[in-house]
Design a protein around this motif. Structure first.
Motif, PDB file in Angstrom:
ATOM      1  N   TYR A 129       0.830  -1.207   0.000  1.00  0.00           N
ATOM      2  CA  TYR A 129       0.000   0.000   0.000  1.00  0.00           C
ATOM      3  C   TYR A 129       0.867   1.262   0.000  1.00  0.00           C
ATOM      4  O   TYR A 129       0.616   2.201  -0.765  1.00  0.00           O
ATOM      5  CB  TYR A 129      -0.913  -0.028   1.229  1.00  0.00           C
ATOM      6  N   ASN A 130       1.882   1.261   0.838  1.00  0.00           N
ATOM      7  CA  ASN A 130       2.766   2.432   0.914  1.00  0.00           C
ATOM      8  C   ASN A 130       3.563   2.625  -0.368  1.00  0.00           C
ATOM      9  O   ASN A 130       3.835   3.755  -0.776  1.00  0.00           O
ATOM     10  CB  ASN A 130       3.720   2.285   2.106  1.00  0.00           C
ATOM     11  N   GLU A 131       3.927   1.516  -1.011  1.00  0.00           N
ATOM     12  CA  GLU A 131       4.632   1.606  -2.288  1.00  0.00           C
ATOM     13  C   GLU A 131       3.766   2.317  -3.325  1.00  0.00           C
ATOM     14  O   GLU A 131       4.255   3.155  -4.101  1.00  0.00           O
ATOM     15  CB  GLU A 131       5.009   0.206  -2.774  1.00  0.00           C
ATOM     16  N   ALA A 132       2.481   1.989  -3.325  1.00  0.00           N
ATOM     17  CA  ALA A 132       1.564   2.643  -4.264  1.00  0.00           C
ATOM     18  C   ALA A 132       1.453   4.136  -3.950  1.00  0.00           C
ATOM     19  O   ALA A 132       1.507   4.992  -4.847  1.00  0.00           O
ATOM     20  CB  ALA A 132       0.191   1.985  -4.196  1.00  0.00           C
ATOM     21  N   LYS A 133       1.314   4.450  -2.677  1.00  0.00           N
ATOM     22  CA  LYS A 133       1.183   5.857  -2.281  1.00  0.00           C
ATOM     23  C   LYS A 133       2.444   6.644  -2.618  1.00  0.00           C
ATOM     24  O   LYS A 133       2.377   7.793  -3.085  1.00  0.00           O
ATOM     25  CB  LYS A 133       0.887   5.949  -0.779  1.00  0.00           C
ATOM     26  N   ASP A 134       3.602   6.018  -2.380  1.00  0.00           N
ATOM     27  CA  ASP A 134       4.872   6.684  -2.698  1.00  0.00           C
ATOM     28  C   ASP A 134       4.997   6.940  -4.198  1.00  0.00           C
ATOM     29  O   ASP A 134       5.670   7.883  -4.624  1.00  0.00           O
ATOM     30  CB  ASP A 134       6.060   5.845  -2.206  1.00  0.00           C
ATOM     31  N   GLY A 135       4.379   6.070  -4.988  1.00  0.00           N
ATOM     32  CA  GLY A 135       4.411   6.231  -6.438  1.00  0.00           C
ATOM     33  C   GLY A 135       3.277   7.087  -6.957  1.00  0.00           C
ATOM     34  O   GLY A 135       3.002   7.088  -8.168  1.00  0.00           O
ATOM     35  N   LYS A 136       2.588   7.790  -6.045  1.00  0.00           N
ATOM     36  CA  LYS A 136       1.484   8.691  -6.413  1.00  0.00           C
ATOM     37  C   LYS A 136       0.328   7.943  -7.084  1.00  0.00           C
ATOM     38  O   LYS A 136      -0.365   8.482  -7.957  1.00  0.00           O
ATOM     39  CB  LYS A 136       1.974   9.823  -7.342  1.00  0.00           C
ATOM     40  N   ARG A 137       0.142   6.691  -6.677  1.00  0.00           N
ATOM     41  CA  ARG A 137      -0.980   5.915  -7.204  1.00  0.00           C
ATOM     42  C   ARG A 137      -2.067   5.807  -6.140  1.00  0.00           C
ATOM     43  O   ARG A 137      -1.777   5.668  -4.941  1.00  0.00           O
ATOM     44  CB  ARG A 137      -0.526   4.524  -7.657  1.00  0.00           C
ATOM     45  N   ASP A 138      -3.304   5.838  -6.579  1.00  0.00           N
ATOM     46  CA  ASP A 138      -4.451   5.797  -5.680  1.00  0.00           C
ATOM     47  C   ASP A 138      -4.989   4.371  -5.618  1.00  0.00           C
ATOM     48  O   ASP A 138      -5.514   3.860  -6.616  1.00  0.00           O
ATOM     49  CB  ASP A 138      -5.533   6.757  -6.189  1.00  0.00           C
ATOM     50  N   VAL A 139      -4.839   3.727  -4.475  1.00  0.00           N
ATOM     51  CA  VAL A 139      -5.332   2.353  -4.319  1.00  0.00           C
ATOM     52  C   VAL A 139      -6.851   2.385  -4.156  1.00  0.00           C
ATOM     53  O   VAL A 139      -7.369   2.913  -3.172  1.00  0.00           O
ATOM     54  CB  VAL A 139      -4.673   1.659  -3.104  1.00  0.00           C
ATOM     55  N   ARG A 140      -7.565   1.785  -5.107  1.00  0.00           N
ATOM     56  CA  ARG A 140      -9.025   1.844  -5.112  1.00  0.00           C
ATOM     57  C   ARG A 140      -9.662   0.654  -4.411  1.00  0.00           C
ATOM     58  O   ARG A 140     -10.817   0.735  -3.972  1.00  0.00           O
ATOM     59  CB  ARG A 140      -9.544   1.926  -6.553  1.00  0.00           C
ATOM     60  N   ALA A 141      -8.958  -0.476  -4.344  1.00  0.00           N
ATOM     61  CA  ALA A 141      -9.533  -1.675  -3.718  1.00  0.00           C
ATOM     62  C   ALA A 141      -8.439  -2.722  -3.590  1.00  0.00           C
ATOM     63  O   ALA A 141      -7.331  -2.566  -4.124  1.00  0.00           O
ATOM     64  CB  ALA A 141     -10.689  -2.218  -4.560  1.00  0.00           C
ATOM     65  N   ILE A 142      -8.769  -3.803  -2.877  1.00  0.00           N
ATOM     66  CA  ILE A 142      -7.855  -4.947  -2.777  1.00  0.00           C
ATOM     67  C   ILE A 142      -8.600  -6.200  -3.223  1.00  0.00           C
ATOM     68  O   ILE A 142      -9.759  -6.409  -2.868  1.00  0.00           O
ATOM     69  CB  ILE A 142      -7.299  -5.113  -1.343  1.00  0.00           C
TER      70      ILE A 142
END
Length: 578
Positions: free
Chosen positions: A304-317
Motif C-alpha cells: 500500500y505504501n509503495e503505491a502511495k509513494d508512487g502517487k498511485r491511488d489504491v481503489r480496492a484490494i
C-alpha cells in the motif's frame, strides 16, 4: 471525347476521395485503443498457440515424441473428460425442451377416471373408458386401467400410455415419446419452477438485467445457509461467468491512470488484464511461497505504501481464495486480516471465491469473506462501513460447467445509488444467458435426501470430489519427485504453481528469443512432451524465480502418464541447457 476524359477524371477523383475516406477510418493496430494491444492474458497466450500447432501435426499423422496433447493449462474440467452431473443436465434439458417435462411422471397428462379413449389390443384399436389411474411404481409401465366398451369386448385391462389415444393425453412428439416418464419427478418439478420464473417465456427470452429473481432468491438462501447471516437477492447480480462480474467492478473502480488495485502476486491474469484494459495499474502484494503462499499484514502495508509513494491511488484490494494459481486456502484469521486492512485503508474488497467447493487439505476449510465480515461487524462497529464484492461461478467447484458461463456477484455494504449504476451497466448487455443463470440456481440448490435424483447425485459428486482430492495429492508428490521442480501442497482450487529450475544458458537463450525464461520452458514442454502448462511470468512471480501453473484435472491415468513425461522432459532439459 473531351466529355469522356472529364468523366474519367471525375470518377478517379471520386475513387480517390472514397479511398482517402476509407483510409481515415480503417482499423489498424496503431489506431486501436492501445490498452487492448498492451493487455496480456497468459492462459490463452503463445503456449496455447504452440499446442494447437502440435495438435494439427498429430492430426496430419506426423510422428512426434508423444501420442496426444495433455491440456493442463486451464481449469476446464469437461475438456479433460470430467462427466457432467446428471441432475444438472436433466433439469437444463427439460428447460431447453419443455416437452420433456410437460407430462407427469406417469405420462397421463389430463386423463382422468371416466375419460373416453381408444385402447390398443392385439394390434387393433377399440373404444374404452378409463376406470383408474395408478401412481404406483409397480404400475409405472401400465398406469391406466380401462374397460373396453365395444360390442364384442367387455373386460378390464391395465394399459401403457403408448397403447392409448385421447386428446387428454400429452401431445405425441419425438421428445415426449422418448422421454416421458424417464425424467425423475424432482427434475421435472425443478424445470417447471425455472420455466415459470421466466414468466412462461422460456430460456429463449431475455431475463431482467440482473437475472431471474427466482435464481437470485435461491442464491441468497444458499449464502444464508452457508454463512449464518442473511443475504438480499436485490444485491445479487447474475453474470455470464464470474469474470464478467469482476471486470464490471474493476471498470467501475478505475477512473484515472493513477488508479490501482492491490492484487496478489501470483494472481489470476484476469485482474492484470482488466486493469490494463481499463487504464489502471497493478499494485502487487507478495504471497510468500516458502510459507504456503501466505500473506502478512506487514506485506500489505508495504504494498500500500509503495503505491502511495508512487502517487498511485489504491481503489480496492482483490483476494483469491482458494488461490489461483497457488492452490492455497486462507484460514479464518487470514480472511479477517484482509478485512481489517480494508477497514483501516477505507477500500473495498473483491473476494474471488469461485473455488469455495474445492478444498482438499486436511485441517483446511473454506471461510467466506461475507461470513468473516459479518462476524467482525457483530463484535466491532468499526467494521460497519467495509464494502465487499464476492464472486462465484458454475465453472469451478464440482459442477465444472465452464461452457454454460454462469456466475454471480453479491454486493455487501454498497449504497443504493451505486447499485443502480451497476444495474444500468448490466442493462447494456440486456441480460446474461438464461441457461447459465439456471445453472447458478442448480449449483446452490442440489437435490436433497429422499428425492429421486439424490442417490445418483451424491454418487457422482463424491466421485468427482474424491478424484480431485486424490489427484491433488498425486500431483504434489509427483512434482516434488522431479529434479529441478518443487511445489507447495495443493490445498485447494485446481492447480499447482510449481517452481522450476532453468539453467542460465537457457535463460539467456530465451532473452535472445524475446521470451520470458519460463515461457520458453513451457513452449519446449509442449513441443517435446505434449504437455500444456501456463508460464509463471503470466501470473507474476518474485524476480529470479521461474514457475508454471499446472492443473489437477486430467483423469488419473492421464495424470500419471503426464508426470512421467514431465520428469523425462525436465531431466533432458537440464542436461541439454546446463
Amino acid at each position: 471525347m473531351a466529355q469522356t476524359q472529364d468523366g474519367d477524371h471525375a470518377r478517379k477523383f471520386k475513387r480517390g476521395c472514397t479511398s482517402s475516406l476509407h483510409q481515415e477510418h480503417h482499423i489498424s493496430i496503431n489506431e486501436m485503443r492501445q490498452e487492448l494491444v498492451e493487455m496480456k492474458y497468459a492462459v490463452r497466450g503463445s503456449v496455447i498457440a504452440k499446442a494447437d500447432e502440435m495438435k494439427k501435426k498429430l492430426a496430419a499423422g506426423e510422428k512426434l515424441p508423444f501420442k496426444e496433447i495433455i491440456p493442463c493449462n486451464i481449469g476446464n474440467p469437461h475438456a479433460v473428460r470430467q462427466k457432467p452431473i446428471t441432475f444438472y443436465r436433466n433439469v437444463l434439458a427439460c428447460c431447453a425442451c419443455p416437452a420433456l417435462c410437460e407430462a407427469s411422471s406417469s405420462g397421463v397428462g389430463n386423463l382422468k377416471e371416466g375419460s373416453k379413449v381408444q385402447a390398443k389390443s392385439e394390434g387393433e384399436w377399440y373404444p374404452a373408458k378409463v376406470l383408474a389411474i395408478s401412481a404406483s411404481k409397480k404400475r409405472a409401465k401400465a398406469p391406466v386401467k380401462v374397460h373396453y366398451t365395444g360390442f364384442d369386448a367387455d373386460y378390464d385391462e391395465w394399459k401403457s400410455v403408448n397403447d392409448l389415444k385421447s386428446k387428454a393425453l400429452p401431445q405425441k412428439n419425438p421428445a415426449s415419446s422418448a422421454m416421458s416418464g424417464v425424467m425423475p419427478e424432482d427434475v421435472q418439478t425443478r424445470a417447471r419452477e425455472y420455466l415459470k420464473a421466466t414468466g412462461g417465456n422460456g430460456i429463449g427470452a431475455y431475463t431482467g438485467s440482473t437475472g431471474l429473481k427466482f435464481v437470485r432468491e435461491q442464491i441468497a438462501a444458499f449464502i444464508e445457509q452457508r454463512d449464518g447471516f442473511p443475504a438480499d437477492p436485490e444485491t445479487i447480480e447474475l453474470h455470464t461467468g464470474a469474470s464478467e462480474g469482476v471486470k464490471r467492478v474493476i471498470q467501475a473502480l478505475i477512473g484515472k491512470n493513477n488508479d490501482s488495485l492491490m492484487i496478489p502476486k501470483p494472481q489470476y491474469p484476469l485482474y492484470s488484464a482488466s486493469l490494463t484494459m481499463f487504464g489502471g495499474s497493478t499494485q502487487y502484494y507478495i504471497c510468500k511461497e516458502e510459507f504456503d503462499w501466505s500473506v502478512t499484514p506487514e506485506e500489505l502495508e508495504r504494498s500500500y505504501n509503495e503505491a502511495k509513494d508512487g502517487k498511485r491511488d489504491v481503489r480496492a484490494i482483490a483476494v483469491i481464495n482458494p488461490g489461483n494459481p497457488t492452490g492455497s486456502v486462507l484460514s479464518l484469521d487470514d480472511v479477517k486480516m484482509f478485512i481489517t486492512f480494508a477497514r483501516d485503508k477505507d477500500i473495498p474488497i473483491l473476494a474471488d471465491e469461485v473455488y469455495q467447493a474445492n478444498v482438499y487439505a486436511e485441517g483446511k476449510e473454506f471461510h467466506s469473506f461475507k461470513k468473516a465480515l459479518r462476524m467482525l461487524q457483530k463484535e466491532d462497529s468499526s467494521y460497519s462501513d467495509v464494502q465487499l464484492m464476492s464472486f462465484h461461478s458454475t465453472s469451478k467447484g464440482i459442477i465444472g460447467e465452464c461452457g454454460l458461463r454462469g456466475g454471480y456477484t453479491e454486493f455487501i455494504g454498497i449504497p443504493d445509488d451505486v447499485m443502480s449504476i451497476f444495474v444500468k451497466v448490466a442493462s447494456t448487455s440486456l441480460s446474461s444467458n438464461t441457461l447459465g443463470q439456471i445453472c447458478c440456481g442448480l449449483m446452490v440448490t442440489p437435490p436433497t435426501k429422499g428425492q429421486p435424483s439424490y442417490k445418483l447425485f451424491e454418487k457422482e459428486t463424491k466421485a468427482i470430489f474424491n478424484g480431485l482430492k486424490e489427484r491433488a495429492r498425486l500431483l504434489t508428490e509427483g512434482l516434488e519427485a522431479i529434479p529441478g521442480i518443487t511445489s507447495r501442497e495443493i490445498q485447494g482450487a485446481m492447480y499447482a504453481f510449481a517452481k522450476v529450475e532453468i539453467p542460465e544458458r537457457a535463460v539467456k537463450h530465451a532473452v535472445e528469443q524475446e521470451l520470458a525464461a519460463d515461457e520458453f520452458w513451457c513452449l519446449e514442454l509442449v513441443e517435446k512432451a505434449g504437455i500444456v502448462c501456463v508460464p509463471g511470468s503470466g501470473f507474476g512471480q518474485e524476480p529470479g524465480t521461474f514457475h508454471f501453473r499446472i492443473t489437477i484435472l486430467p483423469p488419473m491415468k492421464m495424470l500419471k502418464e503426464m508426470i512421467v513425461l514431465l520428469k523425462e522432459f525436465q531431466t533432458n532439459f537440464l542436461s541439454t541447457w546446463s
